[in-house]
Design an enzyme around this catalytic site. Structure first.
Site, mmCIF file in Angstrom:
data_model
loop_
_atom_site.group_PDB
_atom_site.id
_atom_site.type_symbol
_atom_site.label_atom_id
_atom_site.label_comp_id
_atom_site.label_asym_id
_atom_site.label_seq_id
_atom_site.Cartn_x
_atom_site.Cartn_y
_atom_site.Cartn_z
ATOM 1 C CB CYS A 183 -2.568 0.562 8.972
ATOM 2 S SG CYS A 183 -1.473 0.190 7.558
ATOM 3 C CG HIS B 48 -2.279 -0.691 1.295
ATOM 4 N ND1 HIS B 48 -2.802 -1.059 2.208
ATOM 5 C CD2 HIS B 48 -2.962 -1.004 0.226
ATOM 6 C CE1 HIS B 48 -3.744 -1.562 1.989
ATOM 7 N NE2 HIS B 48 -4.092 -1.588 0.786
#
Length: 271
Positions: free
Chosen positions: A264, A168
């Site tokens: 996150c 990511h």
């Protein structure tokens, strides 16, 4: 240079059901058990630190069948009060997208877009005043970039990720000062062309080395002054201080077993 923190509003989800029973990124190893009480304590430390710094933390209810919901950043991207929902790449996380959309509807957000293309929220979208930086290569579809640009009306800069450990964008790049378009990133996570784009757009970016990137040191959250980041990424502390930021080390070692850390766990509710 003087730095000033600005109050933020974050969405988080407690790791009440966090576990690693499958692997959808290189960090996840089902043979390594999660210490759930420790994961909960570490998450609470992060939540409480945000509140102590003057930020608002909203809570999304965890679901027993969705162990990755603690990684709340992946559920949507919010800019100017407009919500671009997520569409997850892996079936194990599909239902998280609807849980996030329901939360936004229940909490007064009226402009909510259910995407046609795969994007994993702020996992692959990073917001500055000038750009929406958009990762691709492992999770989010390149088609999601045009979708985001049309919805938000902001220029989207596509960036190709090439190292599966940095699956990511928020594992390889962090926004330090959104108003000033100031970022830090790990060069080896990006393709040569994307690296050239970053160097052109952000010539003064803080460059992370391999050791700090491997500690997920780029998975950080900044309020413009305080930078909350993994405590193992100690090589970033002095460079951040030299730029006027205050590093705030956090221990989220249990959550790292799922491939995530500070960012996150933190979705920013902008506007």
């Amino acid at each position: 240079m003087p730095r000033e923190a600005t109050p933020r509003r974050y969405l988080m989800c407690a790791p009440a059901h966090f576990r690693v029973t499958y692997s959808i990124n290189p960090w996840m190893d089902p043979t390594k058990p999660v210490d759930l009480p420790l994961a909960q304590t570490q998450w609470e430390d992060l939540r409480d630190r945000y509140r102590a710094l003057g930020h608002t933390v909203e809570l999304l209810a965890p679901h027993p069948e969705l162990p990755d919901m603690v990684f709340a950043a992946n559920g949507a991207t919010v800019v100017d009060g407009r919500v671009l929902g997520a569409r997850f790449a892996y079936q194990e996380r599909f239902a998280e997208a609807a849980a996030h959309r329901d939360w936004f509807r229940d909490n007064g957000f009226t402009e909510i877009h259910e995407p046609a293309h795969v994007n994993e929220g702020e996992g692959d979208f990073a917001v500055t005043s000038s750009y929406l930086l958009a990762g691709r290569g492992f999770r989010s579809s390149p088609l999601s970039h045009n979708e985001a640009q049309e919805f938000f009306g902001r220029p989207v800069i596509g960036l190709d990720l090439v190292d599966p450990r940095y699956y990511h964008l928020d594992t390889a790049l962090s926004v330090l000062d959104d108003a000033a378009d100031e970022i830090m990133y790990y060069p080896a996570a990006f393709s040569p062309g994307s690296l050239a784009v970053l160097a052109r757009l952000f010539p003064d970016a803080l460059i992370a080395d391999e050791a700090d990137a491997a500690a997920l040191g780029l998975n950080a959250v900044s309020d413009g002054h305080h930078v909350l980041l993994p405590q193992a990424a100690g090589g970033l502390f002095d460079p951040l201080r030299a730029r006027g930021f205050e590093p705030v080390p956090m221990d989220l070692s249990e959550l790292l077993k799922g491939g995530g850390s500070v960012k996150c766990c933190t979705q920013e509710l902008r506007g």
